[in-house]
Design a protein around this motif. Sequence first.
Motif, PDB file in Angstrom:
ATOM      1  N   SER A  41       0.845  -1.180   0.161  1.00 16.05           N
ATOM      2  CA  SER A  41       0.208  -0.165   0.132  1.00 16.05           C
ATOM      3  C   SER A  41       0.733   1.275  -0.087  1.00 16.05           C
ATOM      4  N   PHE A  42       2.174   1.384   0.557  1.00 18.81           N
ATOM      5  CA  PHE A  42       2.859   2.324   0.391  1.00 18.81           C
ATOM      6  C   PHE A  42       3.999   2.262  -0.758  1.00 18.81           C
ATOM      7  N   VAL A  43       3.672   1.430  -0.494  1.00 23.18           N
ATOM      8  CA  VAL A  43       4.475   1.152  -2.261  1.00 23.18           C
ATOM      9  C   VAL A  43       3.942   1.663  -3.321  1.00 23.18           C
ATOM     10  N   ASP A  44       2.699   1.223  -3.539  1.00 23.83           N
ATOM     11  CA  ASP A  44       1.990   1.673  -4.176  1.00 23.83           C
ATOM     12  C   ASP A  44       1.812   3.478  -3.914  1.00 23.83           C
ATOM     13  N   ALA A  45       1.841   4.014  -3.820  1.00 28.77           N
ATOM     14  CA  ALA A  45       1.537   5.377  -2.875  1.00 28.77           C
ATOM     15  C   ALA A  45       1.856   7.046  -3.095  1.00 28.77           C
ATOM     16  N   GLY A  46       3.829   5.555  -3.736  1.00 29.15           N
ATOM     17  CA  GLY A  46       5.039   5.744  -3.715  1.00 29.15           C
ATOM     18  C   GLY A  46       5.482   6.512  -2.730  1.00 29.15           C
ATOM     19  N   ALA A  47       5.131   6.194  -1.485  1.00 27.96           N
ATOM     20  CA  ALA A  47       6.459   6.956  -0.533  1.00 27.96           C
ATOM     21  C   ALA A  47       7.903   6.058  -0.544  1.00 27.96           C
ATOM     22  N   VAL A  48       8.032   4.567  -1.066  1.00 28.70           N
ATOM     23  CA  VAL A  48       9.182   4.068  -1.415  1.00 28.70           C
ATOM     24  C   VAL A  48       9.083   3.363  -2.427  1.00 28.70           C
ATOM     25  N   ASP A  49      10.123   2.976  -3.140  1.00 26.23           N
ATOM     26  CA  ASP A  49      10.294   1.857  -4.430  1.00 26.23           C
ATOM     27  C   ASP A  49      10.007   0.508  -3.938  1.00 26.23           C
ATOM     28  N   PHE A  50       9.653  -0.494  -4.766  1.00 24.30           N
ATOM     29  CA  PHE A  50       9.508  -2.158  -4.244  1.00 24.30           C
ATOM     30  C   PHE A  50      11.002  -2.489  -3.872  1.00 24.30           C
ATOM     31  N   ASP A  51      12.417  -1.858  -4.165  1.00 28.05           N
ATOM     32  CA  ASP A  51      13.684  -2.120  -3.572  1.00 28.05           C
ATOM     33  C   ASP A  51      13.610  -1.695  -2.258  1.00 28.05           C
ATOM     34  N   THR A  52      13.444  -0.938  -2.106  1.00 31.87           N
ATOM     35  CA  THR A  52      12.862  -0.069  -0.861  1.00 31.87           C
ATOM     36  C   THR A  52      12.447  -0.684   0.571  1.00 31.87           C
ATOM     37  N   ALA A  53      11.385  -1.160  -0.418  1.00 32.61           N
ATOM     38  CA  ALA A  53      10.025  -2.225   0.630  1.00 32.61           C
ATOM     39  C   ALA A  53      11.131  -3.148   1.129  1.00 32.61           C
TER      40      ALA A  53
END
Length: 340
Positions: A83-95
């Motif tokens: 949800s916070f990846v999709d919101a643009g808060a972080v990218d997937f690699d950061t997640a």
Amino acid sequence: MAPDPSEQGEQPDPATRQQRPGERLDEAILRSKPRFNALEVAAETGVTIEETRRLWRALGFPEFSGEKAYTAADIEAVSTLMSFVDAGAVDFDTAVNLTRGVGQTMARLADWEVSTLVTRVEEMAAGDEANSSRVHSALQLINEVNPPFERLVVYAWRRHLAAAVGRIEAMGAKDEDLHTIDVTVGFADLVSFTALSNTLDRDEIGDLVEVFESRCQDVVARYGGRIIKSLGDSVLFVTNTAEESVGVAEGIINVIGRDAKMPDVRLGLASGPVIQRLGDIFGPPVNMAARLTQVARRNRLIVDQNTADLLPTDEWEHRRLPARPVRGFGLVEPVAVRRR
């Protein structure tokens, strides 16, 4: 005689199959049963199968192919993360990086919790509180301890997050690189631990390591520092200032080296910029502090010149020691310090 279902290639009805003790404990902890395979998790969350596997590996678990090894809680966790990846808060690699940090931290915390509570389980199973078995005692303890312990974990995370953010400024983070901070690094190492451990039984080794780590943690916390990692017979810590690190070193010598029941200890300090990544620190001061412990005398502290220069001359005396080879640094002149 009725035919054995296993001889006919049939499996017992899951509804009637008796649970193994481990399964009962798993369900008590997870609060749900595994019902989904990896493909179903991906379908439910809208995440690709490869992304699902990357997240699962980052948590530190082995992959499951077609097995129904995932619970509804696993699906909810993936959905929350995305949800916070999709919101643009972080990218997937950061997640994935954050997930790896959670996995490593919680794996150690879980091992710590189990090893701490196993003695209590044995006491309950053997004492007046016993009802039937260790499994029953473990289930009872899980139900009593885990709910408040979960709240404690979230509370501690919030407090440590606030402290970590504060250190970015307090420890001198560089404006051009927030990963780089100026600190004094300390390394404490038990003397002849390997030889000593060969003479002790498992419980004695465990008790020795626990006392060493807990006492070091108490001393480091008293001076506002933090332990970066412990390796059984050694502890790596950092503080904001050289004076605080010297205070930590003196405290560790007092509570470890001067305890007749504990091994001697060597300490080395080095100061300078280090890189913060993945909950660890890297850089020349880390390596120097570790190397200095290899040439320090028992229950003594030696420091590098950078650390000596940071100590107020009206409070501390410096004495250069003979130059000696230090692996990775060539010839080094360590400095002995003491209060005036």
